[in-house]
Design an enzyme around this catalytic site. Sequence first.
Site, mmCIF file in Angstrom:
data_model
loop_
_atom_site.group_PDB
_atom_site.id
_atom_site.type_symbol
_atom_site.label_atom_id
_atom_site.label_comp_id
_atom_site.label_asym_id
_atom_site.label_seq_id
_atom_site.Cartn_x
_atom_site.Cartn_y
_atom_site.Cartn_z
ATOM 1 N N LYS A 1 0.825 -1.202 0.000
ATOM 2 C CA LYS A 1 0.000 0.000 0.000
ATOM 3 C C LYS A 1 0.861 1.254 0.000
ATOM 4 O O LYS A 1 0.639 2.176 -0.792
ATOM 5 C CB LYS A 1 -0.917 0.023 1.221
ATOM 6 C CG LYS A 1 -1.902 1.186 1.225
ATOM 7 C CD LYS A 1 -2.368 1.543 2.621
ATOM 8 C CE LYS A 1 -1.326 2.348 3.366
ATOM 9 N NZ LYS A 1 -1.806 2.884 4.651
ATOM 10 N N ASP A 13 -6.208 1.047 0.932
ATOM 11 C CA ASP A 13 -6.224 1.253 2.372
ATOM 12 C C ASP A 13 -7.589 0.843 2.903
ATOM 13 O O ASP A 13 -8.411 0.263 2.187
ATOM 14 C CB ASP A 13 -5.892 2.707 2.723
ATOM 15 C CG ASP A 13 -6.983 3.671 2.283
ATOM 16 O OD1 ASP A 13 -7.950 3.250 1.616
ATOM 17 O OD2 ASP A 13 -6.868 4.870 2.620
#
Length: 239
Positions: free
Chosen positions: A133, A151
């Site tokens: 991420k 996320d």
Amino acid sequence: MKQSDSQVKVSGGRRKVPVDKILDTLHNLYPDAHCELNYTTPFELLIATILSAQCTDKRVNEITEPLFAKYNQPEHFLHLSQEEMEELIKGLGLYKNKSKNILETCRILYEKYNGEVPQTHSELEALPGVGRKTANVVLSNAFGVPAIAVDTHVFRVANRLGLANSDNVDETERQLMKRIPREKWSDAHHWLIWHGRRLCSARNPQCGSCPLREDCKFARSAAKEQKKTVKKTKAPQKG
């Protein structure tokens, strides 16, 4: 591209998800969507994103404003002890582990990359405290590489809308990359985050005022449950 070109079947195949229509609506809702972490260089974005784990962007910005005023290059951190680093970011969750990771990351950047932030997934993910991420956030926002960083907001909203159908973050990313045109990956990432923060919150989603409610798998399901509840409440009592 016609709307039907990007439609995907939801679970069970009963209804298709109008991907293009959803993306167009999100774009119209959030035409100025952008990364809400404050930064001026790829390095600052990398550090801010490491700090953002389990923290709000607002809180991270409050910490990084004085931090970056004094420490904004890898070499600036090299003389700090872990205790000194912890003192600088102790207002954030997991600050002890983050301090250790940041100091080690800065050392690697200085020694291996001449103080520059690398621009590949493999190199970024080899840095302490950097997962997929974080790598996607840095590549997308700092270097303009198309990416979808998943996320908590992207994961929640994408699966509620039916753009993805998975309880796994990596699989959600793979499905989004398959279903969303590559040139829209980075924008879609921001649109989904902004929608999650402004309307589609985890505990109290504003489905009733959401422009996507007619195309949203979660909203349609919630509406059906509400109708069932109302019907039961209005049902005549026996006896």
